[in-house]
Write a protein that holds these residues in place. Structure first.
Motif, PDB file in Angstrom:
ATOM      1  N   ALA A  62      92.401  17.426  35.530  1.00  0.00           N
ATOM      2  CA  ALA A  62      92.357  17.470  34.063  1.00  0.00           C
ATOM      3  C   ALA A  62      91.132  16.773  33.502  1.00  0.00           C
ATOM      4  N   LEU A  63      90.550  15.857  34.263  1.00  0.00           N
ATOM      5  CA  LEU A  63      89.339  15.164  33.801  1.00  0.00           C
ATOM      6  C   LEU A  63      88.085  15.983  34.028  1.00  0.00           C
ATOM      7  N   THR A  64      88.177  17.028  34.851  1.00  0.00           N
ATOM      8  CA  THR A  64      87.013  17.856  35.172  1.00  0.00           C
ATOM      9  C   THR A  64      87.111  19.169  34.411  1.00  0.00           C
ATOM     10  N   ALA A  65      86.099  19.456  33.603  1.00  0.00           N
ATOM     11  CA  ALA A  65      86.151  20.641  32.735  1.00  0.00           C
ATOM     12  C   ALA A  65      85.548  21.867  33.387  1.00  0.00           C
ATOM     13  N   HIS A  66      85.575  21.939  34.701  1.00  0.00           N
ATOM     14  CA  HIS A  66      85.031  23.108  35.390  1.00  0.00           C
ATOM     15  C   HIS A  66      86.002  23.540  36.476  1.00  0.00           C
ATOM     16  N   GLN A  67      87.224  23.837  36.053  1.00  0.00           N
ATOM     17  CA  GLN A  67      88.261  24.284  36.968  1.00  0.00           C
ATOM     18  C   GLN A  67      88.445  25.796  36.838  1.00  0.00           C
ATOM     19  N   ARG A  68      88.890  26.415  37.903  1.00  0.00           N
ATOM     20  CA  ARG A  68      89.229  27.835  37.833  1.00  0.00           C
ATOM     21  C   ARG A  68      90.649  27.963  37.283  1.00  0.00           C
ATOM     22  N   PRO A  69      90.982  29.078  36.615  1.00  0.00           N
ATOM     23  CA  PRO A  69      92.352  29.261  36.134  1.00  0.00           C
ATOM     24  C   PRO A  69      93.347  29.246  37.287  1.00  0.00           C
ATOM     25  N   LYS A  70      94.415  28.483  37.139  1.00  0.00           N
ATOM     26  CA  LYS A  70      95.377  28.353  38.226  1.00  0.00           C
ATOM     27  C   LYS A  70      96.650  27.730  37.700  1.00  0.00           C
ATOM     28  N   ILE A  71      97.661  27.721  38.566  1.00  0.00           N
ATOM     29  CA  ILE A  71      98.911  27.015  38.289  1.00  0.00           C
ATOM     30  C   ILE A  71      99.299  26.263  39.544  1.00  0.00           C
ATOM     31  N   GLU A  72      99.644  24.985  39.386  1.00  0.00           N
ATOM     32  CA  GLU A  72     100.048  24.136  40.506  1.00  0.00           C
ATOM     33  C   GLU A  72     101.353  23.437  40.132  1.00  0.00           C
ATOM     34  N   GLN A  73     102.196  23.257  41.122  1.00  0.00           N
ATOM     35  CA  GLN A  73     103.443  22.530  40.904  1.00  0.00           C
ATOM     36  C   GLN A  73     103.361  21.157  41.532  1.00  0.00           C
ATOM     37  N   TYR A  74     103.718  20.149  40.751  1.00  0.00           N
ATOM     38  CA  TYR A  74     103.761  18.775  41.236  1.00  0.00           C
ATOM     39  C   TYR A  74     105.139  18.204  40.886  1.00  0.00           C
ATOM     40  N   GLY A  75     106.040  18.215  41.859  1.00  0.00           N
ATOM     41  CA  GLY A  75     107.384  17.722  41.594  1.00  0.00           C
ATOM     42  C   GLY A  75     108.117  18.633  40.630  1.00  0.00           C
ATOM     43  N   ASP A  76     108.602  18.046  39.533  1.00  0.00           N
ATOM     44  CA  ASP A  76     109.361  18.809  38.537  1.00  0.00           C
ATOM     45  C   ASP A  76     108.478  19.365  37.419  1.00  0.00           C
ATOM     46  N   SER A  77     107.177  19.162  37.515  1.00  0.00           N
ATOM     47  CA  SER A  77     106.272  19.635  36.461  1.00  0.00           C
ATOM     48  C   SER A  77     105.245  20.610  37.038  1.00  0.00           C
ATOM     49  N   VAL A  78     104.610  21.338  36.147  1.00  0.00           N
ATOM     50  CA  VAL A  78     103.556  22.270  36.547  1.00  0.00           C
ATOM     51  C   VAL A  78     102.269  21.895  35.825  1.00  0.00           C
ATOM     52  N   PHE A  79     101.170  22.214  36.471  1.00  0.00           N
ATOM     53  CA  PHE A  79      99.844  21.985  35.894  1.00  0.00           C
ATOM     54  C   PHE A  79      99.131  23.336  35.834  1.00  0.00           C
ATOM     55  N   ILE A  80      98.711  23.729  34.647  1.00  0.00           N
ATOM     56  CA  ILE A  80      98.105  25.041  34.428  1.00  0.00           C
ATOM     57  C   ILE A  80      96.707  24.858  33.855  1.00  0.00           C
ATOM     58  N   VAL A  81      95.766  25.616  34.375  1.00  0.00           N
ATOM     59  CA  VAL A  81      94.392  25.640  33.854  1.00  0.00           C
ATOM     60  C   VAL A  81      94.116  27.026  33.309  1.00  0.00           C
ATOM     61  N   LEU A  82      93.657  27.094  32.073  1.00  0.00           N
ATOM     62  CA  LEU A  82      93.307  28.362  31.438  1.00  0.00           C
ATOM     63  C   LEU A  82      91.917  28.262  30.826  1.00  0.00           C
ATOM     64  N   LYS A  83      91.178  29.342  30.896  1.00  0.00           N
ATOM     65  CA  LYS A  83      89.886  29.426  30.235  1.00  0.00           C
ATOM     66  C   LYS A  83      90.084  29.901  28.796  1.00  0.00           C
ATOM     67  N   THR A  84      89.373  29.271  27.874  1.00  0.00           N
ATOM     68  CA  THR A  84      89.399  29.707  26.476  1.00  0.00           C
ATOM     69  C   THR A  84      88.075  30.367  26.125  1.00  0.00           C
TER      70      THR A  84
END
Length: 322
Positions: A62-84
């Motif tokens: 989340a601190l790096t603004a050059h991620q590819r769009p993706k979805i990752e699961q960490y425990g009971d939560s999910v982390f999603i990256v989207l391009k705007t």
């Protein structure tokens, strides 16, 4: 860095909450927190990590603004990256990123770069209290839908510009700036397609693999987002194909025009060969050349040269070389 921090109780908007009080608020039944951030720094994100119990790898991404769009699961939560994506007044497409942390009792959005505020999204979501009462997944859907709708708005707004470029390309004149504009727009459309394409898979995973986070009534909404994302991908690919074809047609027309010029030059060069050969032969200064002492030798040679040039001109004219 904090754009908005609100606690929701049974789908209704509550009070704004301080970061230090979030960990207590999210443990109350039927409560969840929607936190909006814009380009936070590392110390602040570490504080957010402690309040929500987020994974180290998700915080690092989340601190790096050059991620590819993706979805990752960490425990009971999910982390999603989207391009705007958004377009300025000069029809230039600028891209940013939105990182989403979603759990049963919280939703965090982290915006980087070119991205419009999500205040209209929050207002739209709050109007549907029945869906908001089902948890933060509906707010997450509203954000994803907002981002995908912007893809479609960008492609729709580019239609007129692409038509103008296509008209410019159908010219036999080579315009370097026009070709450069087409190339840059094709790059932007490629980036837009690459931004929209992973949304289909992200929504599919949310529907099939995260049933505890995404309630059943919300899955139809995510399928609608999938459909919009596919439309955006198709539109971007179609526009790139149109621009590619226009560039190829322009290069073909320029080549044809150059060939016509070369043919004309070659034709006139062939005509000039006749007087060049004749006059160079008479410039060799030999004494025993019978035509030199004939009374009508000079006009006969001139007339012969002109007739030969005329016949050659007629032949080249009929063949389309001149």
């Amino acid at each position: 860095m904090v754009v908005n921090s609100v606690v929701y109780r049974a789908g209704k908007r509550g009070e704004e909450i301080q970061i230090e009080d979030i960990s207590e608020a999210i443990h109350e039944p039927d409560n969840y927190v929607w936190l909006g951030l814009y380009e936070p720094d590392e110390p602040f994100m570490q504080k957010i990590q402690q309040e929500f119990g987020l994974h180290d790898l998700a915080i690092e991404d989340a601190l790096t603004a050059h991620q590819r769009p993706k979805i990752e699961q960490y425990g009971d939560s999910v982390f999603i990256v989207l391009k705007t994506a958004q377009k300025n007044d000069r029809d230039e497409i600028h891209f940013g990123e939105t990182h989403i942390f979603a759990g049963k009792n919280f939703l965090i959005t982290v915006r980087h770069g070119a991205s419009e505020t999500y205040a209209p999204v929050r207002k739209r979501a709050e109007e549907n209290q029945a869906m908001m009462a089902k948890g933060p997944a509906y707010a997450m859907y509203c954000i994803i839908d907002f981002i995908v709708d912007h893809y479609l708005e960008v492609t729709a707004s580019l239609s007129d510009r692409i038509n103008e470029m296509e008209t410019t390309m159908f010219s036999s004149e080579f315009d370097r700036s026009a070709v450069q504009n087409v190339y840059m727009l094709r790059r932007h459309l490629l980036a837009l397609r690459n931004a929209a394409q992973p949304v289909d898979d992200i929504c599919q995973q949310l529907i099939r693999l995260h049933e505890e986070l995404v309630p059943k009534p919300l899955r139809a909404y995510l399928r609608d987002v999938q459909d919009h994302a596919r439309h955006a991908v198709t539109d971007a690919e179609d526009m790139r194909e149109i621009l590619t074809s226009a560039m190829q047609v322009n290069l073909a027309l320029v080549s044809v025009q150059q060939n016509e010029v070369v043919k004309k030059i070659s034709g006139w060069g062939g005509i000039l060969v006749v007087p060049t050969v004749v006059f160079s032969m008479y410039g060799m200064n030999f004494d025993h050349m019978p035509e030199l002492h004939m009374l009508y030798g000079y006009p006969a040679v001139v007339i012969f040269t002109l007739l030969a040039c005329f016949c050659l001109y007629r032949g080249l004219k009929r063949s389309g070389w001149l």
